[in-house]
Design a protein around this motif. Structure first.
Motif: not given
Length: 590
Positions: A117, A121, A128, A131-132, A135, A151, A154, A158, A474, A477
């Motif tokens: 993550l 970023r 998110k 992002t998944t 990647w 999800t 993830v 977090m 968040h 991160i």
């Protein structure tokens, strides 16, 4: 740095390891390597691991590299897949060099997702869910084993990361704020805010929006950095928290949590106010560098006050003292460039205000606008819009409206144009006046971090999460990504438009200036060695074109394949050299 590329070759390496049974086992790896000469030494770069291939296929590759097309031809290879690799590999290599994976905690599924993550970023900031999806189209997900992360996983990562925040920030504070690393004992602090989507986050509230999103709920967060602007810690507070209150609470939290014995907090005058300074005194052990507000400056500039314009006849800064500030130093500065800019802006605002006020006068005279209340309301909106209330005297009746400039007040304000006064507890035996001024102006470093976090690089805003834990995670991160970005920007300065050697101004009050080399780089859009100059973001995009290709040898088993990284461009190779890391075939995390 001279570098000569040589041909590829197949190398066999042997290693011995002791297994769990205590037996010594010998392993043989078959590697595809490229040799090159650098600084008079021959070095090797691993491009692929061929160990999984059957022996005939390895010999076929060896024969092809030896220039024997009869042994091996292009038709014998099939590129199964090609994935962007360079950008995520570079950020991961920087994270490993900084020890970030180890700081996060023990190796495991949650840590792998958290590391992914943070890297994502930096490379491609997004929600998110986005992002998944992203990647999996890079080597990041495959190498860290998170391609199948759901999800829920993830979000669980977090939550796990939020639980690790205090321990990690303590490590960063020890690394960058300790007396050994930070002998001046300075810490920069500033506050910002970002708007929140939805209406369920308990931290979200309506307050002063620095994003210009009036009417939307927001969160507020404070960022603590070292004197160079390297992020160390971040804290989230409700969006309606006033700056002075937030500073007071967070300063006490930082002092207690990180055991900051003697530390000087650097903040702007809207945050470290006189009331907050009294509370800092009660905390003990915390000094400050801040600036006085306009009313306090005017009081010092009174007829018999210590601030007189004659102080600036020969120099742009002077130290003064006053009984209202016992044990503190007051450093008065006058910036001519700032004075000219404020005079220009005031003139434009006065002109714009009078243009609108004349319309109100005409409307009242023509009878289109009657009633003192209505006239006052319309006039108030105009002078409030341009913030010119103090510069006008208004006369309002039921049927008329007139106005006039308060020339005396305008002249009094103009006399102080470009003047600001820094107040600090730093003693002159430790830091002279010029360094105090430079220290206060270093707040630009943390403001630069906020621009990077919020918009330019990491796009913290808007915040889509609803629970307190995930909102804090968040933001955390984004802070970790900013920590990586800070180091990458510094390392990659020779390849980007960043000024590598910003000159120290002879006059600390004067505006900062770029070096001649940086100006040349910006105008020609090339680096010192003639290569194209990049922005930080475009350099990451260029690194992303360095791909890792999965090759399969036709006629062999399903799993008989190997990965091959494409030949890097000179810029891509230099980017890895600047962070002191080889170009890896896979992303690891320790």
């Amino acid at each position: 740095m001279a570098r000569t590329t040589q041909a590829m070759h197949v190398a066999r390496t042997k290693s011995r390891r002791v297994n769990k049974a205590g037996e010594t086992v010998e392993y043989e790896s078959v590697l595809l390597r490229r040799s090159f000469r650098q600084d008079g030494k021959v070095k090797h770069e691993t491009l692929a691991n061929l160990s999984a291939l059957p022996e005939p296929a390895i010999e076929a590759v060896r024969g092809a590299l030896a220039g024997n097309p009869a042994v091996f031809s292009a038709e014998g290879l099939e590129v199964v897949r090609s994935l962007p690799h360079g950008h995520v590999a570079a950020v991961a290599a920087q994270a490993k060099a900084l020890g970030m994976p180890a700081l996060l905690g023990r190796a495991g599924r949650m840590r792998d997702i958290a590391v992914a993550l943070v890297i994502a970023r930096v490379c491609r900031p997004a929600s998110k869910l986005a992002t998944t999806r992203w990647w999996t189209d890079t080597t990041l997900a495959e190498d860290l084993g998170v391609a199948d992360a759901t999800t829920d996983e993830v979000y669980a990562a977090m939550d796990w990361l939020a639980g690790r925040q205090e321990a990690l920030e303590k490590a960063l504070a020890s690394r960058h704020l300790s007396e050994e690393a930070n002998p001046d004992r300075l810490a920069l602090f500033d506050l910002s805010s970002s708007w929140v989507t939805g209406h369920k986050c308990p931290l979200a509230a309506r307050g002063y929006s620095r994003d210009g999103k009036k009417g939307l709920e927001q969160i507020e967060y404070g960022l603590l950095t070292d004197p160079h602007g390297r992020p160390v810690s971040v804290r989230v507070v409700p969006g309606n928290t006033a700056d002075p209150t937030a500073f007071e609470d967070l300063a006490a939290d930082f002092k207690t949590r990180y055991r900051l014995g003697e530390m000087v907090m650097v903040g702007d005058r809207g945050m470290i106010t006189s009331a907050r300074i009294e509370q800092l005194k009660e905390l003990g052990g915390l000094g400050w560098v801040t600036a006085l507000r306009a009313p306090a400056i005017m009081a010092l500039a009174a007829e018999n006050g210590p601030l007189q314009m004659s102080l600036f006849d020969q120099t742009d800064l002077a130290e003064i003292s006053h009984p209202d500030y016992p044990g503190e130093r007051l450093i008065a500065c006058r910036n001519p460039a700032l004075a000219a800019e404020r005079a220009r802006k005031r003139g434009e605002l006065l002109t714009a205000t009078e243009t609108e006020l004349v319309k109100i006068t005409a409307a009242a005279e023509a009878g289109r606008l009657q009633d003192a209340g209505k006239i006052g309301l319309r006039a108030g909106k105009v002078i409030g819009r341009y913030k010119m209330e103090k510069h006008y005297r208004l006369t309002i009746t039921e049927t008329s409206f007139t106005f006039a400039r308060d020339e005396e007040q305008i002249a009094a304000e103009a006399a102080l144009d470009g003047i600001y006064i820094i107040r600090t507890t730093i003693q002159d035996t430790h830091m002279d006046a010029a360094r105090v001024v430079a220290t206060y102006k270093s707040l630009a470093n943390v403001e630069r971090d906020f621009r990077s976090i919020k918009a330019i690089d990491l796009q913290l805003r808007p915040v889509h999460h609803y629970t307190e834990t995930r909102v804090r995670a968040h933001v955390f991160i984004c802070m970790l990504a900013a920590y990586l970005t800070w180091h990458l920007r510094k390392a990659w300065a020779p390849l980007t438009f960043t000024d590598e050697h910003r000159p120290e101004p002879e006059n600390p009050v004067a505006p900062a200036a770029r070096s001649t080399a940086a100006q040349t780089k910006a105008s020609r859009r090339t680096t010192a060695d003639g290569q194209p100059a990049y922005s930080f973001r475009s350099l990451l995009d260029h690194l992303g074109t360095l791909t890792r290709n999965r090759l399969h040898v036709n006629g062999t088993g399903k799993n008989a394949g190997f990965d091959l990284v494409t030949t890097p461009t000179p810029i891509q190779r230099q980017a890895f050299e600047l962070i002191g890391q080889p170009i890896p075939t896979t992303i690891g995390g320790k």
